[in-house]
Design a protein around this motif. Structure first.
Motif, PDB file in Angstrom:
ATOM      1  N   ASP A  69       0.832  -1.204   0.000  1.00  0.00           N
ATOM      2  CA  ASP A  69       0.000   0.000   0.000  1.00  0.00           C
ATOM      3  C   ASP A  69       0.868   1.256   0.000  1.00  0.00           C
ATOM      4  O   ASP A  69       0.559   2.241  -0.683  1.00  0.00           O
ATOM      5  CB  ASP A  69      -0.921   0.015   1.223  1.00  0.00           C
ATOM      6  N   ALA A  70       1.948   1.228   0.783  1.00  0.00           N
ATOM      7  CA  ALA A  70       2.844   2.388   0.839  1.00  0.00           C
ATOM      8  C   ALA A  70       3.516   2.626  -0.504  1.00  0.00           C
ATOM      9  O   ALA A  70       3.680   3.774  -0.934  1.00  0.00           O
ATOM     10  CB  ALA A  70       3.890   2.180   1.930  1.00  0.00           C
ATOM     11  N   GLU A  76       0.920   4.101  -2.833  1.00  0.00           N
ATOM     12  CA  GLU A  76       0.705   5.500  -2.467  1.00  0.00           C
ATOM     13  C   GLU A  76       1.842   6.377  -2.990  1.00  0.00           C
ATOM     14  O   GLU A  76       1.624   7.511  -3.420  1.00  0.00           O
ATOM     15  CB  GLU A  76       0.594   5.631  -0.944  1.00  0.00           C
TER      16      GLU A  76
END
Length: 473
Positions: A15-16, A19
């Motif tokens: 997810d990071a 992002e």
């Protein structure tokens, strides 16, 4: 950094990266890798691992350098749900062979990773099962063969929070300082990997120190943060005193071994309020950490999701201010030593991790460490813990570090041999040092021998190795 995540690790790391998108997350020399490109690398390597029938519950050993592909391979191995064993460089051959014998279906090297990246990108949906072992983290092996500490996917998932609002306060203080976070040595290191991912999650870039020459790499790469052992911190302090430009540094996480009050105070005085003193263990992960504005002398407070209980030799909890052995519960604590039920039963007990560290908690909730439960010298049949003797010695204003070992003695069975690292250019008066120990702890703890050294011998893990000091006697 615990939380409840519906998707198993490494979902939070993926997810990071998503992002981050087209932001650079990894820099190695002239090469930069964006979040999108790191996801693509991870997806290609994961697909290649599936082609090797590496999947949930299958053991895989990684012998990799420090590069973008290494980070992607670790993530990919977790994506497919494998049991991942990263082997640090510098271990003796017999220790490497011991680790490779731990039920590994494949050993992946840098050369093999290059081939895996030619695969088409596959699914990035994590396949780890909560009760399966996610990784084996090996100890330094300073007391013999390294132990493989088994951490489950459930524990790794609980340990890694994507939402900064759920990070402990001290991690929220650290995170903005990780803009250009330096990595070196190996990503197989638990803390090196942890803070690399934290840097990416905090919006920073992981920067490889290649070659890892300090402090030159810090200056050249404009690093804002790094993880440091106590000996490396001492070297940085000396370099700053000698005129090195460390002006970009905003955060140093000191981990791996106790930091004496004298050494901690010196670092804050010379480097400024940038030192975070972390206390943790391979078996438990982060237990406590100090803020840079905290006065030296303790290891800080435990985060809200960490429970610390201090017990007497009979196993009963003791009140604050009373010394005992620390038992902890953490979100990411490990389950066992792989294939070693006897040692597992000694350390992983009733949902707690027995740290074998001695200490107490003060009225403000700060943890003070005083030594190791098994680090003793037996003088005239009386057991004396090495930790309090070392702390007494470092109370002398001219002493930065002290390392106490027991040596054979014809009169007393064993005697205390203290190895002393001076503070800066000071020359400690050894008679004063001995008198200080006697005054605080009694004659039985007084060093019979004292040796002044520039620095302690270092194990492959980068930590001081008292075993090597003992072997010289």
């Amino acid at each position: 950094m615990g939380h409840d995540n519906p998707e198993p690790f490494p979902s939070s790391a993926l997810d990071a990266l998503a992002e981050a998108g087209h932001r650079t997350v990894f820099e190695h020399g002239d090469r930069t890798v964006t979040g999108t490109e790191m996801l693509d690398l991870t997806a290609r390597i994961a697909n290649g691992l599936r082609g090797m029938t590496i999947g949930p519950g299958v053991g895989i050993a990684l012998m990799l350098g420090v590069n973008a592909e290494a980070l992607a391979t670790i993530l990919a191995a977790h994506v497919v749900g494998a049991r991942v064993l990263g082997i640090r460089p510098g271990l003796p051959d017999d220790q490497v062979q011991h680790l490779l014998s731990l039920d590994n279906a494949a050993v992946i090297t840098d050369a093999q990773v290059e081939g895996l990246t030619t695969n088409p990108a596959g699914s990035l949906r994590p396949q780890g099962k909560p009760d399966d072992v996610a990784r084996l983290i090996h100890t330094s092996g300073s007391t013999g063969m390294p132990k493989a500490v088994a951490q489950t996917y459930a524990a790794m998932t609980a340990e890694w929070a994507a939402d900064p609002a759920r990070w402990p306060a001290v991690i929220r203080e650290l995170a903005p300082r990780l803009g250009r976070h330096l990595v070196f040595g190996t990503l197989a290191s638990q803390v090196m990997f942890q803070y690399a991912l934290l840097a990416i999650g905090a919006g920073g870039t992981v920067v490889v120190a290649d070659p890892p020459t300090m402090p030159e790499a810090i200056t050249r790469l404009r690093a804002t943060s790094l993880v440091s052992t106590v000996p490396r911190l001492a070297a940085l302090v000396a370099a700053k005193r000698a005129g090195a430009d460390l002006s970009t540094l905003q955060g140093i996480v000191v981990a791996g071994s106790p930091l004496s009050e004298a050494r901690h105070r010196e670092a804050l005085d010379v480097l400024g309020p940038i030192v975070f003193h972390g206390y943790g263990q391979t078996e438990a992960g982060l237990i406590a950490m100090t803020f840079p504005t905290d006065p030296p002398g303790d290891v800080g407070r435990a985060p809200d999701d960490v429970t610390v209980e201090i017990r007497d030799p009979d196993g009963a909890a003791v009140p604050d201010g009373t010394e005992g052995e620390l038992f902890v519960r953490t979100p990411g604590q490990s389950r066992e030593y792989w294939g070693d039920p006897v040692r597992s039963a000694e350390v992983f007990t009733g949902g707690w991790v027995r740290t074998r560290d001695l200490g107490h908690r003060d009225a403000e909730g700060r943890l003070h460490l005083t030594g190791r439960a098994r680090d003793v010298v037996i003088v005239n049949a009386v057991v004396h813990y090495a930790g309090p003797i070392e702390r007494a010695i470092t109370g002398h204003p001219d002493v930065a570090e002290a390392y106490v070992v027991g040596v054979p003695d014809d009169e007393t069975g064993e005697a205390v041999h203290a190895f002393i690292v001076p503070l800066g250019d000071a020359v400690p008066d050894l008679a004063e040092v001995r008198a200080l120990v006697i005054d605080q702890l009694g004659a039985g703890c007084a060093p019979k021998r004292m040796t002044v050294i520039d620095k302690p011998p270092i194990a492959p893990s980068g930590k001081p190795d008292k075993r090597l000091l003992s072997s010289d006697n």
